[in-house]
Motif scaffolding. Structure first.
Motif, PDB file in Angstrom:
ATOM      1  N   CYS A 126       0.896  -1.243  -0.084  1.00  0.00           N
ATOM      2  CA  CYS A 126       0.089  -0.011   0.024  1.00  0.00           C
ATOM      3  C   CYS A 126       1.027   1.141   0.213  1.00  0.00           C
ATOM      4  O   CYS A 126       1.617   1.244   1.122  1.00  0.00           O
TER       5      CYS A 126
ATOM      6  N   CYS B  58      -0.297   3.571   3.348  1.00  0.00           N
ATOM      7  CA  CYS B  58      -0.293   3.274   4.823  1.00  0.00           C
ATOM      8  C   CYS B  58       1.144   2.098   4.970  1.00  0.00           C
ATOM      9  O   CYS B  58       1.293   1.733   6.147  1.00  0.00           O
TER      10      CYS B  58
ATOM     11  N   CYS C 205      -6.522  -1.537  -0.636  1.00  0.00           N
ATOM     12  CA  CYS C 205      -5.728  -1.814   0.539  1.00  0.00           C
ATOM     13  C   CYS C 205      -6.935  -2.065   1.633  1.00  0.00           C
ATOM     14  O   CYS C 205      -7.850  -1.255   1.899  1.00  0.00           O
TER      15      CYS C 205
ATOM     16  N   GLU D 182      -6.597  -2.296   4.824  1.00  0.00           N
ATOM     17  CA  GLU D 182      -6.377  -1.204   6.060  1.00  0.00           C
ATOM     18  C   GLU D 182      -6.859   0.022   5.743  1.00  0.00           C
ATOM     19  O   GLU D 182      -7.574   0.395   6.714  1.00  0.00           O
ATOM     20  N   CYS D 183      -6.340   0.875   4.650  1.00  0.00           N
ATOM     21  CA  CYS D 183      -6.989   2.124   4.605  1.00  0.00           C
ATOM     22  C   CYS D 183      -7.737   2.415   3.283  1.00  0.00           C
ATOM     23  O   CYS D 183      -7.933   3.488   2.900  1.00  0.00           O
TER      24      CYS D 183
ATOM     25  N   SER E  55      -6.613   2.720   0.238  1.00  0.00           N
ATOM     26  CA  SER E  55      -5.781   2.908  -0.965  1.00  0.00           C
ATOM     27  C   SER E  55      -5.761   2.072  -2.127  1.00  0.00           C
ATOM     28  O   SER E  55      -6.126   0.888  -1.947  1.00  0.00           O
TER      29      SER E  55
HETATM   30 ZN    ZN Z   1      -3.277   1.135   3.198  1.00  0.00          ZN
END
Ligand code: ZN
Length: 381
Positions: A10, A13, A26, A28-29, A31
């Motif tokens: 990513c 992050c 991603c 997590e975020c 992206s």
């Molecule tokens: Zn990310």
């Protein structure tokens, strides 16, 4: 069946994931995701019996075993004069579905097939949709494509004829992308703009140019830029060759946008490193009419880190360049002419020097835009 050994990275992050399970963003975020740079290539590692992207299998993170290929890639590099300068034209519109997108989609679809994806969602203004329709048909993967209701009829016929479920969406190209994001919860979102395995395929244009120039990098590469896959693909491919010690410097990378829809050029000109609010209107270069490209930051980085630029050209400049290409027997679509118009301006401004080795990537066939070309030239029956 062979599997990819690459890892998703990513850029926002720095999270990493293996590529065993295909992702489109991603976890997590949210992206976009990239792949970490590959090992690059040496001349000895080229499989000269293969003209597809797997000619460079040593440098691809999608194995050839179980790959879907229809002979994409391996396009000619021809020499012509443009605005009084010798330039090389990379004939990437000579492809199974008539655009450069085939080399990226072949690699992406092969990865998805190898990882058991049975149905995909895409959004496209045309060329990528045609490529996705063709390669999903070849792979036996169900394909749903959201398109602008205003897309050229020939491109929609091409997608439907190969079995894709084509869904016209009213509004702008961005509205189509937004509609696709809303559906991405239900069907695997294989967007060429989001998928890093698409760039894994488009980077092979850099390898081909390097090989065709006698294992040298050119001084300048120019391509139309909408989602930016040629700009970013060239950045990745040449960067890998540089890291592998196969070239001694990067070419300058120039992405050309239509001034009517030039958010990346506007950010570049403003010295910004992210999107700045930009007015957009229709352009004859429909293949690059994206108002919020998800890889905008990476396009800016490709241009800035190589000493290139993201520049914009006016509609009349695109049409004049198109006429000039056609009069040389190069039957390309108006989007390709945006790149040629940009090249002309770079030559006129002295940015491209007389002895430079310069490559212009011609991206899409005029056969898919013959009605529009006829209209532009006043050739309507
Ligand atoms: Zn990310």
């Amino acid at each position: 069946m062979a599997r990819s050994s690459a890892r998703y990275v990513c850029p926002a992050c720095a999270a990493t994931r293996d590529t065993e399970t295909p992702l489109w963003r991603c976890p997590e975020c949210a992206s976009i995701l990239d792949l970490a740079d590959g090992p690059g290539l040496t001349p000895a590692a080229i499989d000269k019996t293969d003209t597809s992207p797997w000619r460079y299998a040593a440098a691809l993170r999608v194995p050839r075993d179980g790959a879907i290929s229809m002979g994409e890639g391996g396009t000619p590099l021809i020499e012509r004069r443009w605005n009084g300068r010798a330039v090389h034209l990379k004939m990437d519109y000579l492809a199974p579905t008539g655009s450069f997108k085939d080399r990226g989609v072949a690699v992406l679809m092969s990865y998805l097939k190898q990882h058991g994806v049975a149905s995909i969602l895409e959004d496209s203004s045309g060329n990528a949709g045609a490529a996705m329709a063709a390669y999903s048909a070849a792979a036996g993967i169900a394909c749903r494509i959201l398109v602008p209701a205003s897309a050229p009829a020939g491109k929609l016929v091409q997608m439907r004829a190969m079995g894709a479920d084509v869904v016209p969406i009213e509004g702008s190209r961005q509205d189509v992308s937004d509609a696709a994001l809303a559906e991405a919860e239900k069907t695997f979102y294989a967007s060429h703009n989001w998928q890093p395995f698409f760039l894994e395929g488009t980077k092979t244009v850099a390898y081909e140019i390097w090989e065709q120039l006698g294992f040298r990098a050119p001084d300048n590469v120019i391509a139309p830029a909408g989602g930016g896959s040629n700009v970013i693909g060239c950045h990745i491919g040449f960067r890998e060759l540089l890291a592998a010690g196969q070239i001694d410097r990067m070419p300058r990378i120039f992405g050309i946008q239509a001034a009517n829809c030039g958010p990346v050029a506007a950010a570049f000109a403003a010295g910004a490193d992210d999107y700045i609010p930009t007015e957009t209107t229709a352009t004859v270069a429909d293949g690059i009419a994206l108002s919020r490209p998800v890889r905008l930051r990476q396009m800016l980085a490709a241009a800035r880190q190589t000493g290139g630029a993201i520049a914009a050209v006016a509609e009349d400049e695109i049409v004049a360049a198109l006429k000039s290409l056609l009069r040389q027997g190069l039957f390309v679509e108006p989007t390709s002419a945006a790149g040629a118009a940009g090249l002309g301006k770079l030559i006129a401004a002295g940015t491209i020097a007389a002895n430079d080795t310069t490559v212009l990537i011609l991206t899409g066939s005029g056969l898919k835009a013959s009605a529009r070309i006829g209209g532009l030239l006043g050739l309507d029956a």
